[in-house]
Enzyme design. Sequence first.
Site, PDB file in Angstrom:
ATOM      1  N   LYS A 295       0.853  -1.210   0.000  1.00  0.00           N
ATOM      2  CA  LYS A 295       0.000   0.000   0.000  1.00  0.00           C
ATOM      3  C   LYS A 295       0.881   1.249   0.000  1.00  0.00           C
ATOM      4  O   LYS A 295       0.660   2.173  -0.772  1.00  0.00           O
ATOM      5  CB  LYS A 295      -0.874  -0.004   1.250  1.00  0.00           C
ATOM      6  N   ASN A 296       1.899   1.263   0.846  1.00  0.00           N
ATOM      7  CA  ASN A 296       2.686   2.487   1.037  1.00  0.00           C
ATOM      8  C   ASN A 296       3.725   2.722  -0.046  1.00  0.00           C
ATOM      9  O   ASN A 296       4.440   3.721   0.001  1.00  0.00           O
ATOM     10  CB  ASN A 296       3.317   2.503   2.435  1.00  0.00           C
TER      11      ASN A 296
ATOM     12  N   CYS B 123      -4.445  12.178  13.334  1.00  0.00           N
ATOM     13  CA  CYS B 123      -5.218  10.941  13.235  1.00  0.00           C
ATOM     14  C   CYS B 123      -5.072  10.228  14.582  1.00  0.00           C
ATOM     15  O   CYS B 123      -4.438  10.736  15.498  1.00  0.00           O
ATOM     16  CB  CYS B 123      -4.737  10.090  12.073  1.00  0.00           C
TER      17      CYS B 123
ATOM     18  N   ARG C 155       0.912  14.145  13.533  1.00  0.00           N
ATOM     19  CA  ARG C 155       1.405  13.907  12.178  1.00  0.00           C
ATOM     20  C   ARG C 155       1.518  15.204  11.366  1.00  0.00           C
ATOM     21  O   ARG C 155       0.871  15.410  10.358  1.00  0.00           O
ATOM     22  CB  ARG C 155       0.543  12.865  11.480  1.00  0.00           C
TER      23      ARG C 155
ATOM     24  N   ASP D  27       4.845   0.177  12.084  1.00  0.00           N
ATOM     25  CA  ASP D  27       3.616  -0.433  11.567  1.00  0.00           C
ATOM     26  C   ASP D  27       3.476  -1.896  11.963  1.00  0.00           C
ATOM     27  O   ASP D  27       2.452  -2.518  11.692  1.00  0.00           O
ATOM     28  CB  ASP D  27       3.567  -0.317  10.037  1.00  0.00           C
TER      29      ASP D  27
ATOM     30  N   ARG E 113      -8.533  -0.478   5.032  1.00  0.00           N
ATOM     31  CA  ARG E 113      -7.677   0.544   4.419  1.00  0.00           C
ATOM     32  C   ARG E 113      -6.366  -0.077   3.965  1.00  0.00           C
ATOM     33  O   ARG E 113      -5.753   0.395   3.012  1.00  0.00           O
ATOM     34  CB  ARG E 113      -7.347   1.643   5.444  1.00  0.00           C
TER      35      ARG E 113
HETATM   36  C1  EPZ Z   1       4.353   6.785   6.604  1.00  0.00           C
HETATM   37  O1  EPZ Z   1       3.590   7.785   7.217  1.00  0.00           O
HETATM   38  C2  EPZ Z   1       3.410   5.603   6.436  1.00  0.00           C
HETATM   39  N1  EPZ Z   1       2.296   5.986   5.561  1.00  0.00           N
HETATM   40  C3  EPZ Z   1       2.890   5.159   7.803  1.00  0.00           C
HETATM   41  O2  EPZ Z   1       2.093   4.004   7.588  1.00  0.00           O
HETATM   42  C4  EPZ Z   1       4.082   4.783   8.677  1.00  0.00           C
HETATM   43  O3  EPZ Z   1       3.618   4.451   9.958  1.00  0.00           O
HETATM   44  C5  EPZ Z   1       5.036   5.985   8.775  1.00  0.00           C
HETATM   45  O4  EPZ Z   1       5.441   6.389   7.450  1.00  0.00           O
HETATM   46  C6  EPZ Z   1       6.293   5.662   9.565  1.00  0.00           C
HETATM   47  O5  EPZ Z   1       6.954   4.578   8.978  1.00  0.00           O
HETATM   48  C7  EPZ Z   1       2.500   6.022   4.224  1.00  0.00           C
HETATM   49  O6  EPZ Z   1       3.583   5.770   3.732  1.00  0.00           O
HETATM   50  C8  EPZ Z   1       1.315   6.383   3.381  1.00  0.00           C
HETATM   51  P1  EPZ Z   1       6.435  10.046   8.787  1.00  0.00           P
HETATM   52  P2  EPZ Z   1       4.188   9.290   7.293  1.00  0.00           P
HETATM   53  O7  EPZ Z   1       6.278  11.342   8.071  1.00  0.00           O
HETATM   54  O8  EPZ Z   1       5.033   9.574   6.122  1.00  0.00           O
HETATM   55  C9  EPZ Z   1       7.091  13.211  12.193  1.00  0.00           C
HETATM   56  C10 EPZ Z   1       0.263   2.619   7.837  1.00  0.00           C
HETATM   57  O9  EPZ Z   1      -0.071   2.008   8.845  1.00  0.00           O
HETATM   58  N2  EPZ Z   1       6.984  14.221  11.121  1.00  0.00           N
HETATM   59  O10 EPZ Z   1       7.598   9.173   8.450  1.00  0.00           O
HETATM   60  O11 EPZ Z   1       3.045  10.206   7.595  1.00  0.00           O
HETATM   61  C11 EPZ Z   1       5.761  12.541  12.456  1.00  0.00           C
HETATM   62  O12 EPZ Z   1       5.002  13.287  13.374  1.00  0.00           O
HETATM   63  C12 EPZ Z   1       0.713   4.046   7.951  1.00  0.00           C
HETATM   64  O13 EPZ Z   1       0.329   2.137   6.679  1.00  0.00           O
HETATM   65  C13 EPZ Z   1       7.190  15.562  11.437  1.00  0.00           C
HETATM   66  O14 EPZ Z   1       7.437  15.915  12.587  1.00  0.00           O
HETATM   67  O15 EPZ Z   1       5.108   9.192   8.573  1.00  0.00           O
HETATM   68  C14 EPZ Z   1       6.155  11.200  13.012  1.00  0.00           C
HETATM   69  O16 EPZ Z   1       6.381  11.338  14.396  1.00  0.00           O
HETATM   70  C15 EPZ Z   1       0.452   4.596   9.330  1.00  0.00           C
HETATM   71  N3  EPZ Z   1       7.091  16.491  10.450  1.00  0.00           N
HETATM   72  C16 EPZ Z   1       7.484  10.900  12.316  1.00  0.00           C
HETATM   73  O17 EPZ Z   1       7.931  12.147  11.752  1.00  0.00           O
HETATM   74  C17 EPZ Z   1       6.819  16.139   9.147  1.00  0.00           C
HETATM   75  O18 EPZ Z   1       6.770  17.035   8.277  1.00  0.00           O
HETATM   76  C18 EPZ Z   1       7.380   9.900  11.203  1.00  0.00           C
HETATM   77  O19 EPZ Z   1       6.368  10.342  10.342  1.00  0.00           O
HETATM   78  C19 EPZ Z   1       6.612  14.786   8.851  1.00  0.00           C
HETATM   79  C20 EPZ Z   1       6.697  13.842   9.852  1.00  0.00           C
END
Ligand code: EPZ
Length: 417
Positions: A22-23, A116, A121, A304, A396
């Site tokens: 998916k990702n 969420c 996020r 995840d 999802r």
């Molecule tokens: C991706 O989300 C995945 N989703 C998530 O999978 C996964 O849990 C996550 O990466 C971590 O591996 C998709 O790829 C569609 P991040 P993403 O930006 O990109 C902080 C699932 O279950 N952050 O890597 O949104 C954030 O708050 C989903 O399939 C900032 O501070 O995650 C978090 O603490 C859930 N500022 C950390 O980084 C930003 O601008 C990691 O978030 C962006 C992120």
Amino acid sequence: MDKLIIRGGKRLKGEVEIGGAKNAALPIMAACLLSSGNYTIERVPNLRDVMTMGRLLAHLGAGFHYEGKKAFISTEKVKVFEAPYDLVRTMRASILALGPLLAKFGRAKVSLPGGCAIGARPINLHLMGLERMGADIVLESGYVVARAKRLKGASIYLDTPTVTGTENLMMAAALAKGTTLLENAAREPEVVDLAGALIAMGAKIRGAGESVIEIEGVDELKSVEYAVIPDRIEAGTFMAVAGITGGEITLKGCRREHLDAPIMKLEETGISCENVGNGIRVSGTSRPKAADVKTMPYPGFPTDMQAQFMSLMCIAEGTSIIKEMIFENRFMHVAELRRMGAAITVEGGTATIKGIARLRGAPLMATDLRASASLIVAALAAKGETAIHRIYHLDRGYEKMEEKLQKLGADVRRVKE
Ligand code: EPZ
């Protein structure tokens, strides 16, 4: 709304085909906005989030058709550059339209994804990177409004290795004027897969999968046919199913090299993961041993998989400590597991799980995608019947989960609420 009814206690045995990731599919579908043409994306799982991304592309004027694990996308007629709130609120990954729209059309208006269940996020790093590439960005009544004549290459340091942040900026940089360096970039296989698709489209990208990615912008890209990698989290989830039921499940079509950390941790609990043919045979034991986990960016233990691993630890021999280092509120499954008799205490981002011999079935509520998977893992080993409500969360990210489990011998059925 549907619910799943599971009667636990059976050892699951057999083979399961792991679907596309998916990702990886979501950013690659968004990347189609970078060039006008016809795309065929293969091994795309039939998931709610994929259909939501399809609806978003269609809203922008693209053609979208899904059939037989393939997404057919045509982008000649893209003429809208706005991702509306009612679409973005159902799927945060809609933010992946921001980078491509800005790079290709010089403008984008994307609803700020709300928080969420698992955390606030923020997307500040996405926006910081685009501004460094010369975009003019304002936040207007809940929307990101971005403009740029032409993005220019820049050096961007990411405070955290954000996965979709790395993906958004890599897509934007692909059409920028000059070279972009992404430092402290995410190294996830899904990032590497997106880079593979972009390179197939003519992008010049070096270092995907490492912490520094170099993207030399080009003037235009071309449409492609591309097959998505298998879903390592679906694979890891079925490994936990084999472990907790003491069964033997052969995962077909997954990539072992994407699963090093989960496999090492599962083997620490006594589960065996043996390479067979083009799959991995996962054999559970009578009772797993406790093991500690700390979620980290790839190649660390994936956040995840945290909830699914916690379910396994609920019946482990001994006490395990699970530290969630990525998201601030990713323990929503704990309260539900406690309803099944699990002995879990939480202190901030640390959960302590004292293994018990057997969980008991109970009515449960799914709260987010991976939490719903963890409740299924737990229910499959619990004594008696478990009803898991709000199972739309599961749909999802898992395709026909109950059918795959039934084929492995599980007593599970989906019923209308
Ligand atoms: C991706 O989300 C995945 N989703 C998530 O999978 C996964 O849990 C996550 O990466 C971590 O591996 C998709 O790829 C569609 P991040 P993403 O930006 O990109 C902080 C699932 O279950 N952050 O890597 O949104 C954030 O708050 C989903 O399939 C900032 O501070 O995650 C978090 O603490 C859930 N500022 C950390 O980084 C930003 O601008 C990691 O978030 C962006 C992120």
